[in-house]
Design an enzyme around this catalytic site. Structure first.
Site, PDB file in Angstrom:
ATOM      1  N   ASP A  91      -5.882  -7.479  14.117  1.00  0.00           N
ATOM      2  CA  ASP A  91      -6.426  -8.632  13.406  1.00  0.00           C
ATOM      3  C   ASP A  91      -5.438  -9.759  13.641  1.00  0.00           C
ATOM      4  O   ASP A  91      -4.514  -9.618  14.443  1.00  0.00           O
ATOM      5  CB  ASP A  91      -6.631  -8.316  11.915  1.00  0.00           C
ATOM      6  CG  ASP A  91      -5.340  -8.424  11.128  1.00  0.00           C
ATOM      7  OD1 ASP A  91      -5.391  -8.348   9.905  1.00  0.00           O
ATOM      8  OD2 ASP A  91      -4.277  -8.575  11.746  1.00  0.00           O
ATOM      9  N   ASP A 263      -8.141  -2.023   5.363  1.00  0.00           N
ATOM     10  CA  ASP A 263      -6.742  -2.043   5.809  1.00  0.00           C
ATOM     11  C   ASP A 263      -5.909  -2.724   4.728  1.00  0.00           C
ATOM     12  O   ASP A 263      -6.415  -3.624   4.031  1.00  0.00           O
ATOM     13  CB  ASP A 263      -6.589  -2.831   7.121  1.00  0.00           C
ATOM     14  CG  ASP A 263      -6.346  -4.306   6.852  1.00  0.00           C
ATOM     15  OD1 ASP A 263      -7.356  -5.031   6.679  1.00  0.00           O
ATOM     16  OD2 ASP A 263      -5.167  -4.720   6.791  1.00  0.00           O
ATOM     17  N   CYS A 301      -0.384  16.979  -4.252  1.00  0.00           N
ATOM     18  CA  CYS A 301      -0.382  16.433  -2.894  1.00  0.00           C
ATOM     19  C   CYS A 301       0.141  17.464  -1.898  1.00  0.00           C
ATOM     20  O   CYS A 301       1.093  18.190  -2.186  1.00  0.00           O
ATOM     21  CB  CYS A 301       0.494  15.176  -2.845  1.00  0.00           C
ATOM     22  SG  CYS A 301       0.581  14.426  -1.214  1.00  0.00           S
ATOM     23  N   CYS A 303       1.271  16.699   1.207  1.00  0.00           N
ATOM     24  CA  CYS A 303       1.991  16.036   2.306  1.00  0.00           C
ATOM     25  C   CYS A 303       3.363  16.672   2.503  1.00  0.00           C
ATOM     26  O   CYS A 303       3.877  17.410   1.650  1.00  0.00           O
ATOM     27  CB  CYS A 303       2.137  14.538   2.023  1.00  0.00           C
ATOM     28  SG  CYS A 303       3.545  14.089   0.993  1.00  0.00           S
ATOM     29  N   CYS A 306       5.842  16.024  -0.361  1.00  0.00           N
ATOM     30  CA  CYS A 306       5.597  16.776  -1.612  1.00  0.00           C
ATOM     31  C   CYS A 306       5.811  18.266  -1.435  1.00  0.00           C
ATOM     32  O   CYS A 306       6.099  18.981  -2.390  1.00  0.00           O
ATOM     33  CB  CYS A 306       4.186  16.495  -2.116  1.00  0.00           C
ATOM     34  SG  CYS A 306       4.024  14.796  -2.674  1.00  0.00           S
ATOM     35  N   HIS A 332       4.317   9.955   2.174  1.00  0.00           N
ATOM     36  CA  HIS A 332       3.512  10.309   0.999  1.00  0.00           C
ATOM     37  C   HIS A 332       2.425   9.283   0.716  1.00  0.00           C
ATOM     38  O   HIS A 332       1.255   9.618   0.535  1.00  0.00           O
ATOM     39  CB  HIS A 332       4.382  10.473  -0.248  1.00  0.00           C
ATOM     40  CG  HIS A 332       3.534  10.590  -1.483  1.00  0.00           C
ATOM     41  ND1 HIS A 332       2.861  11.747  -1.826  1.00  0.00           N
ATOM     42  CD2 HIS A 332       3.198   9.662  -2.411  1.00  0.00           C
ATOM     43  CE1 HIS A 332       2.153  11.534  -2.922  1.00  0.00           C
ATOM     44  NE2 HIS A 332       2.336  10.271  -3.294  1.00  0.00           N
TER      45      HIS A 332
END
Ligand SMILES: C=CCOC(=O)Nc1nc2cc3[nH]c(NC)nc3cc2c(=O)[nH]1
Ligand SMILES: [Zn+2]
Length: 368
Positions: A91, A263, A301, A303, A306, A332
């Site tokens: 963009d 976004d 979570c 991830c 975590c 995260h």
């Protein structure tokens, strides 16, 4: 580029789709992490992939300034340069500059004064297309004027007409067939201007449409209204991208009103300032109360952060000013956003989006 609608929710405008690009398939609704200078801050491409990110964003204005699109083209384009083999959208990035005082917008384009070197840059439709074609993103954005908020109707009308004229020029100047050029709807908070702009852009027939001029300080109520009355003018079978949005609650409200792509710099920017997202709201890891908190950032979570670290450890890293604090927090937060998008897609498929949104917000907003 081909967009296929796979499911429409019965009682909302939420929709589930698939967007096929030369660099891979994007499942929508999707969130696109922002990597302004051809880099996701504090994350390697492999780590970005692991968060579930499918497509990332880079900024035309910033890359034009440094290192310059010619160098990126010589490197083989953005994908080769930054070793990201998935879809990329560019963009303007001029948005940040649009909101800065040192710019001059004329009928033909915009003069941006470079905040560091003081050098003046001129962008117009033809140059914006040439830069984005040299960078090589899969999706590129028409050159428009992001109308600031608030602004009077007269200014909005004149600016919206200019954005439409520039969209026409972008379409003429855009030659690379392997890149999809999205039109951007402006019109500020004036329903008739939004409708007029959307209808005229649709007449020009773009492969996708963005709603611009939002997330510029108008607030969630106005954002919901703008999306509500603009989205229906956009073709059902083309992707709809809401620029610069946003917080989790903004994304949920906008998915409900028919948006496919988002976004925002929030997950990565907040991570670096120790604000992390959990399904019970945001937490500030520099707060002393996390000093001896040996739980993961978000117990729900999955991830990398975590699974391997505690709040106490991240609290320590931020206090010690360790670079690792930015890396683990970014992993995260980006994972949190992409996981929410995956849950949204499943909820739409199973016709339970409204219930998912209510459950998520009850827990997230009230810290239940
Ligand atoms: C090369 C030219 C491509 O032009 C554009 O990308 N134009 C454009 N970008 C935006 C970015 C935004 N970020 C937010 N909030 C964080 N709001 C935004 C609104 C716009 C907008 O109205 N237009
Ligand atoms: Zn996590």
């Amino acid at each position: 580029m081909k967009f296929t609608l796979k499911k429409r929710e019965r009682n909302t405008s939420a929709r589930r789709g698939t967007l096929v690009t030369p660099h891979g398939v994007i499942e929508t609704p999707i969130f696109m992490p922002v990597g302004t200078h051809a880099a996701m801050k504090a994350m390697t491409p492999t780590q970005v992939r692991e968060t579930g990110a499918q497509i990332i964003l880079s900024n035309t204005y910033h890359l034009h300034l440094r290192p310059g699109e010619d160098l990126v083209a010589k490197a083989g384009g953005l994908h080769a340069f930054m070793a990201w083999d998935g879809p990329i959208l560019t963009d303007s990035g001029g948005f940040q500059v649009f909101s800065l005082p040192n710019k001059r917008i004329t009928d033909d384009g915009a003069y941006f004064r470079h905040e560091i070197t003081g050098e003046e840059i001129f962008l117009d439709p033809a140059r914006a297309m040439a830069i984005q074609e040299a960078l090589g993103a899969d999706i590129i954005m028409a050159f428009d004027e992001c109308i600031p908020y608030p602004c009077d109707r007269k200014y909005a009308a004149i600016s919206t007409r200019k954005t439409l004229r520039w969209a026409e020029l972008c379409k003429k100047a855009h030659t690379r067939k392997d890149q999809a050029l999205f039109g951007i709807v402006q019109g500020s908070v004036f329903e008739d201007l939004r409708a007029l702009c959307a209808k005229e852009l649709v007449q020009m027939d773009f492969p996708g449409y963005a709603i611009g001029g939002v997330s510029v300080g108008e607030g969630l109520e106005l954002l919901k209204r703008v999306v509500e009355y603009t989205a229906p003018f956009l073709p059902d079978d083309k992707p709809r991208y809401l620029m610069g949005v946003g917080l989790p609650e903004d994304i949920l409200e906008s998915v409900e009103r028919g948006i496919d792509m988002f976004d925002c710099v929030i997950p990565t920017r907040y991570a670096r300032s120790a604000t992390l997202f959990t399904n019970r709201g945001r937490i500030r890891l520099t707060n002393r109360k996390y000093r001896r908190d040996f739980y993961p950032v978000d117990p729900n979570c999955s991830c990398y952060t975590c699974r391997n670290f505690t709040r106490a450890y991240l609290h320590h890293l931020f206090n010690a000013n360790e670079v690792l604090s930015a890396i683990l927090s970014s992993i995260h937060n980006v994972h949190f956003y992409l996981n929410m998008m995956a849950e949204i897609r499943r909820a739409i498929e199973e016709e339970r989006f409204s219930e998912y949104k209510r459950t998520f917000l009850d827990s997230y907003l009230k810290g239940k």
